[in-house]
Design a protein around this motif. Structure first.
Motif, PDB file in Angstrom:
ATOM      1  N   GLN A 124      38.339 -35.700 -65.821  1.00 52.75           N
ATOM      2  CA  GLN A 124      37.047 -36.188 -65.310  1.00 52.75           C
ATOM      3  C   GLN A 124      37.223 -37.176 -64.154  1.00 52.75           C
ATOM      4  OE1 GLN A 124      34.193 -34.807 -66.419  1.00 52.75           O
ATOM      5  NE2 GLN A 124      35.545 -33.542 -67.694  1.00 52.75           N
ATOM      6  N   TYR A 125      38.434 -37.714 -64.001  1.00 52.32           N
ATOM      7  CA  TYR A 125      38.762 -38.633 -62.908  1.00 52.32           C
ATOM      8  C   TYR A 125      37.760 -39.797 -62.823  1.00 52.32           C
ATOM      9  CZ  TYR A 125      41.690 -34.688 -61.626  1.00 52.32           C
ATOM     10  OH  TYR A 125      42.609 -33.678 -61.664  1.00 52.32           O
ATOM     11  N   PHE A 126      37.580 -40.459 -63.953  1.00 51.87           N
ATOM     12  CA  PHE A 126      36.692 -41.618 -63.994  1.00 51.87           C
ATOM     13  C   PHE A 126      37.250 -42.745 -63.134  1.00 51.87           C
ATOM     14  CE2 PHE A 126      36.034 -39.892 -68.428  1.00 51.87           C
ATOM     15  CZ  PHE A 126      34.745 -39.426 -68.198  1.00 51.87           C
ATOM     16  N   SER A 127      36.354 -43.498 -62.509  1.00 51.12           N
ATOM     17  CA  SER A 127      36.773 -44.755 -61.893  1.00 51.12           C
ATOM     18  C   SER A 127      37.043 -45.740 -63.031  1.00 51.12           C
ATOM     19  CB  SER A 127      35.667 -45.305 -60.990  1.00 51.12           C
ATOM     20  OG  SER A 127      34.526 -45.663 -61.769  1.00 51.12           O
ATOM     21  N   GLU A 128      37.766 -46.830 -62.732  1.00 51.69           N
ATOM     22  CA  GLU A 128      38.055 -47.819 -63.773  1.00 51.69           C
ATOM     23  C   GLU A 128      36.773 -48.390 -64.370  1.00 51.69           C
ATOM     24  OE1 GLU A 128      40.662 -50.998 -62.826  1.00 51.69           O
ATOM     25  OE2 GLU A 128      42.476 -49.770 -62.983  1.00 51.69           O
ATOM     26  N   GLY A 188      51.380 -35.021 -86.466  1.00 50.81           N
ATOM     27  CA  GLY A 188      51.150 -33.942 -85.514  1.00 50.81           C
ATOM     28  C   GLY A 188      49.810 -33.999 -84.807  1.00 50.81           C
ATOM     29  N   TRP A 189      49.046 -35.098 -85.005  1.00 55.69           N
ATOM     30  CA  TRP A 189      47.701 -35.144 -84.431  1.00 55.69           C
ATOM     31  C   TRP A 189      47.703 -35.300 -82.914  1.00 55.69           C
ATOM     32  CZ3 TRP A 189      45.721 -39.243 -81.631  1.00 55.69           C
ATOM     33  CH2 TRP A 189      46.352 -40.483 -81.771  1.00 55.69           C
ATOM     34  N   ILE A 190      48.730 -35.946 -82.356  1.00 55.49           N
ATOM     35  CA  ILE A 190      48.753 -36.169 -80.907  1.00 55.49           C
ATOM     36  C   ILE A 190      48.791 -34.856 -80.137  1.00 55.49           C
ATOM     37  CG2 ILE A 190      50.213 -37.005 -79.005  1.00 55.49           C
ATOM     38  CD1 ILE A 190      50.734 -39.521 -80.570  1.00 55.49           C
ATOM     39  N   ASN A 191      49.664 -33.936 -80.556  1.00 56.42           N
ATOM     40  CA  ASN A 191      49.769 -32.654 -79.855  1.00 56.42           C
ATOM     41  C   ASN A 191      48.474 -31.853 -79.947  1.00 56.42           C
ATOM     42  OD1 ASN A 191      52.407 -32.951 -78.900  1.00 56.42           O
ATOM     43  ND2 ASN A 191      53.291 -32.210 -80.810  1.00 56.42           N
ATOM     44  N   LYS A 192      47.821 -31.926 -81.088  1.00 59.05           N
ATOM     45  CA  LYS A 192      46.574 -31.180 -81.256  1.00 59.05           C
ATOM     46  C   LYS A 192      45.435 -31.842 -80.491  1.00 59.05           C
ATOM     47  CE  LYS A 192      44.086 -28.587 -84.752  1.00 59.05           C
ATOM     48  NZ  LYS A 192      44.019 -28.228 -86.184  1.00 59.05           N
ATOM     49  N   HIS A 193      45.520 -33.149 -80.347  1.00 61.60           N
ATOM     50  CA  HIS A 193      44.460 -33.913 -79.692  1.00 61.60           C
ATOM     51  C   HIS A 193      44.536 -33.865 -78.170  1.00 61.60           C
ATOM     52  CE1 HIS A 193      41.975 -37.317 -78.474  1.00 61.60           C
ATOM     53  NE2 HIS A 193      43.032 -37.906 -77.973  1.00 61.60           N
ATOM     54  N   PHE A 194      45.720 -33.751 -77.614  1.00 59.23           N
ATOM     55  CA  PHE A 194      45.918 -33.938 -76.179  1.00 59.23           C
ATOM     56  C   PHE A 194      45.056 -33.018 -75.308  1.00 59.23           C
ATOM     57  CE2 PHE A 194      48.010 -34.543 -72.147  1.00 59.23           C
ATOM     58  CZ  PHE A 194      48.358 -35.894 -72.197  1.00 59.23           C
ATOM     59  N   PRO A 195      44.867 -31.729 -75.640  1.00 65.30           N
ATOM     60  CA  PRO A 195      43.998 -30.882 -74.801  1.00 65.30           C
ATOM     61  C   PRO A 195      42.569 -31.429 -74.689  1.00 65.30           C
ATOM     62  CG  PRO A 195      45.322 -29.519 -76.263  1.00 65.30           C
ATOM     63  CD  PRO A 195      45.525 -30.941 -76.699  1.00 65.30           C
ATOM     64  N   HIS A 196      42.055 -32.040 -75.759  1.00 65.18           N
ATOM     65  CA  HIS A 196      40.714 -32.637 -75.713  1.00 65.18           C
ATOM     66  C   HIS A 196      40.708 -33.848 -74.783  1.00 65.18           C
ATOM     67  CE1 HIS A 196      39.010 -30.277 -79.061  1.00 65.18           C
ATOM     68  NE2 HIS A 196      40.246 -30.292 -79.524  1.00 65.18           N
ATOM     69  N   LEU A 197      41.755 -34.647 -74.856  1.00 67.05           N
ATOM     70  CA  LEU A 197      41.896 -35.798 -73.967  1.00 67.05           C
ATOM     71  C   LEU A 197      41.956 -35.331 -72.511  1.00 67.05           C
ATOM     72  CD1 LEU A 197      42.680 -38.769 -73.217  1.00 67.05           C
ATOM     73  CD2 LEU A 197      45.041 -38.123 -73.700  1.00 67.05           C
ATOM     74  N   LYS A 210      32.633 -43.740 -81.994  1.00 67.72           N
ATOM     75  CA  LYS A 210      32.884 -42.405 -81.461  1.00 67.72           C
ATOM     76  C   LYS A 210      34.048 -42.479 -80.485  1.00 67.72           C
ATOM     77  CE  LYS A 210      29.373 -42.994 -77.828  1.00 67.72           C
ATOM     78  NZ  LYS A 210      28.163 -42.429 -77.199  1.00 67.72           N
ATOM     79  N   THR A 211      34.395 -41.357 -79.863  1.00 68.44           N
ATOM     80  CA  THR A 211      35.473 -41.336 -78.880  1.00 68.44           C
ATOM     81  C   THR A 211      35.009 -40.593 -77.630  1.00 68.44           C
ATOM     82  OG1 THR A 211      36.456 -39.225 -79.541  1.00 68.44           O
ATOM     83  CG2 THR A 211      37.162 -41.200 -80.763  1.00 68.44           C
ATOM     84  N   LEU A 212      35.692 -40.841 -76.524  1.00 69.77           N
ATOM     85  CA  LEU A 212      35.372 -40.154 -75.278  1.00 69.77           C
ATOM     86  C   LEU A 212      35.858 -38.713 -75.294  1.00 69.77           C
ATOM     87  CD1 LEU A 212      36.295 -42.848 -72.597  1.00 69.77           C
ATOM     88  CD2 LEU A 212      34.070 -42.326 -73.544  1.00 69.77           C
ATOM     89  N   SER A 213      36.950 -38.465 -75.979  1.00 71.09           N
ATOM     90  CA  SER A 213      37.579 -37.147 -75.941  1.00 71.09           C
ATOM     91  C   SER A 213      36.898 -36.116 -76.827  1.00 71.09           C
ATOM     92  CB  SER A 213      39.064 -37.257 -76.302  1.00 71.09           C
ATOM     93  OG  SER A 213      39.256 -38.123 -77.399  1.00 71.09           O
ATOM     94  N   TYR A 214      35.963 -36.564 -77.677  1.00 70.27           N
ATOM     95  CA  TYR A 214      35.209 -35.640 -78.528  1.00 70.27           C
ATOM     96  C   TYR A 214      33.714 -35.961 -78.379  1.00 70.27           C
ATOM     97  CZ  TYR A 214      39.735 -34.564 -80.558  1.00 70.27           C
ATOM     98  OH  TYR A 214      41.049 -34.178 -80.717  1.00 70.27           O
ATOM     99  N   PRO A 215      33.095 -35.500 -77.285  1.00 69.38           N
ATOM    100  CA  PRO A 215      31.691 -35.849 -77.023  1.00 69.38           C
ATOM    101  C   PRO A 215      30.705 -35.221 -77.998  1.00 69.38           C
ATOM    102  CG  PRO A 215      32.491 -34.237 -75.420  1.00 69.38           C
ATOM    103  CD  PRO A 215      33.678 -34.665 -76.218  1.00 69.38           C
ATOM    104  N   ASN A 216      31.087 -34.097 -78.595  1.00 64.92           N
ATOM    105  CA  ASN A 216      30.182 -33.414 -79.520  1.00 64.92           C
ATOM    106  C   ASN A 216      30.459 -33.827 -80.961  1.00 64.92           C
ATOM    107  OD1 ASN A 216      29.025 -31.875 -77.388  1.00 64.92           O
ATOM    108  ND2 ASN A 216      30.809 -30.526 -77.437  1.00 64.92           N
ATOM    109  N   PRO A 217      29.447 -33.874 -81.817  1.00 68.23           N
ATOM    110  CA  PRO A 217      29.636 -34.245 -83.231  1.00 68.23           C
ATOM    111  C   PRO A 217      30.633 -33.323 -83.925  1.00 68.23           C
ATOM    112  CG  PRO A 217      27.302 -34.176 -82.661  1.00 68.23           C
ATOM    113  CD  PRO A 217      28.035 -33.582 -81.500  1.00 68.23           C
TER     114      PRO A 217
END
Length: 398
Positions: free
Chosen positions: A23-27, A7-16, A46-53
């Motif tokens: 953020q509409y990053f360029s490649e 079930g981690w994907i559903n909980k994670h997706f809002p952070h992603l 670390k990950t991009l979707s969780y910038p804070n510790p």
């Protein structure tokens, strides 16, 4: 969010969505940030979707899994108009099922019907592992797949052309292994890391096997890889290869400069790329496995130690509650902080801890056959959970 539980994907997706997709990053910007997570260098910190510790420290495997998922999502939502989560999930599953049919790496897809997110979670869990048995992983440094970003590049190719990317993957893997081996050949002194890195690379391949005699640089064909992400990744893998002995010689630098120019990068861009790599390695050198080469027994203990610590820290509240409710165990643990226990008392502690583990599903590993081997490690971490009053010799910090 627990990336190792269902079930981690559903909980994670809002952070992603919030921290990556919106953020509409360029490649180029996205790739640079992915570099900084360590994912490109096969060591996610670390990950991009969780910038804070976070309160819970994730393992390298869990961080790699999240970064792989995020990178696949970034590619899909960048390439597909009106993209949405259900279509993305379905497309990634189809992509991996297509690869599974012909690759040397196999996904064990359940015959039981499950939700798409659950299926994808199982696929990603298996994808981050290398082509070795569990025991072999424990007795080596090769824990996480080193070439996970190839999946992202292949997914991009798949979305663009809607055809089986086997030919693409075979050629890309062949080119990468050739470049890495040629980079090693530039070293004046062969070191102990070469075999380790080659083994890590070989264990991560799906369509190509390392050839005894690689092609010369002039024979390599870079024409089929014109996308910026592809070329940057090839350059990064070669760069980290030459730094495996923590030193870049003149002829090694000349090789990287020549490779960068062949891939379409200016010398200044190559230098900036090496500088970024060196900054990451300098900061995380102690954590990266092949910079901490040790014998297999030491590494086995280190990996097991880390695994047990994660389990305990994630269940510490329930574990502490169960310990405090066991009066005899509390007495014995209190005694152990200032006096050696007898063999009989040690046996009682082990028995009662095993009984407690039975009540916490996540700690079931301790009651499996052979789980008693892990008990000393479990006991080692118990003092961290107990109130300071348990240890009469603890020095209070001013």
């Amino acid at each position: 969010m627990n990336p190792s539980a269902g079930g981690w994907i559903n909980k994670h997706f809002p952070h992603l969505q919030q921290n990556v997709l919106d953020q509409y990053f360029s490649e180029e910007s996205f790739y640079q940030q992915l570099q900084q997570t360590g994912f490109i260098y096969a060591h996610s910190t670390k990950t991009l979707s969780y910038p804070n510790p976070l309160k819970i420290k994730w393992t390298i495997e869990e961080l790699s899994k999240i970064n792989l998922f995020d990178a696949l999502a970034y590619i899909y939502f960048s390439e597909v108009k009106n993209a949405n989560k259900p279509d993305f999930t379905k497309e990634v599953i189809q992509f991996y099922e297509l690869l599974e049919k012909e690759s040397i790496w196999k996904i064990k897809i359940s015959f039981f019907k499950s939700k798409p997110e659950e299926t994808l979670e199982k696929i990603l869990q298996q994808r981050i592992q290398i082509n070795e048995s569990y025991i072999q992983k424990n007795f080596s440094h090769l824990i996480t797949n080193a070439l996970l970003f190839i999946d992202v590049l292949a997914f991009k190719e798949y979305l663009a052309h809607k055809k089986h990317p086997k030919a693409y993957l075979t050629e890309l893997e062949s080119l990468i292994t050739n470049v890495v081996i040629l980079a090693f050949q530039k070293k004046t002194i062969k070191d102990k890391y070469e075999n380790l890195v080659i083994k890590l690379l070989e264990s991560s391949l799906r369509y190509h096997k390392i050839q005894p005699q690689p092609k010369g640089f002039e024979e390599l064909n870079f024409e089929n890889f014109k996308v910026h992400l592809e070329r940057k990744y090839i350059l990064d893998l070669a760069s980290i290869t030459i730094y495996s002995d923590e030193e870049i010689e003149k002829k090694e630098y000349a090789f990287i400069e020549k490779l960068g120019n062949e891939l379409g990068f200016m010398t200044t861009e190559v230098d900036e790329n090496i500088t970024q790599m060196l900054q990451f390695l300098k900061q995380h050198k102690r954590e990266i496995s092949y910079f901490n080469y040790s014998n297999s027994i030491q590494h086995f203990y280190k990996n097991t130690n880390r695994m047990v610590k994660v389990l305990i820290m994630r269940n510490k509240h329930r574990l502490l509650k169960e310990i405090l409710e066991s009066k005899e165990l509390v007495v014995l643990l209190t005694k152990s902080t200032h006096k050696d226990l007898s063999e009989e008392e040690k046996h009682k502690v082990k028995e009662q801890l095993l009984d407690i583990c039975k009540t916490i599903p996540s700690l079931a590993i301790f009651i499996l056959p052979g789980g008693s081997v892990l008990l000393p490690i479990l006991i080692k971490f118990i003092p961290q959970l107990l109130p300071s009053s348990f240890n009469e010799n603890r020095i209070k910090k001013p």
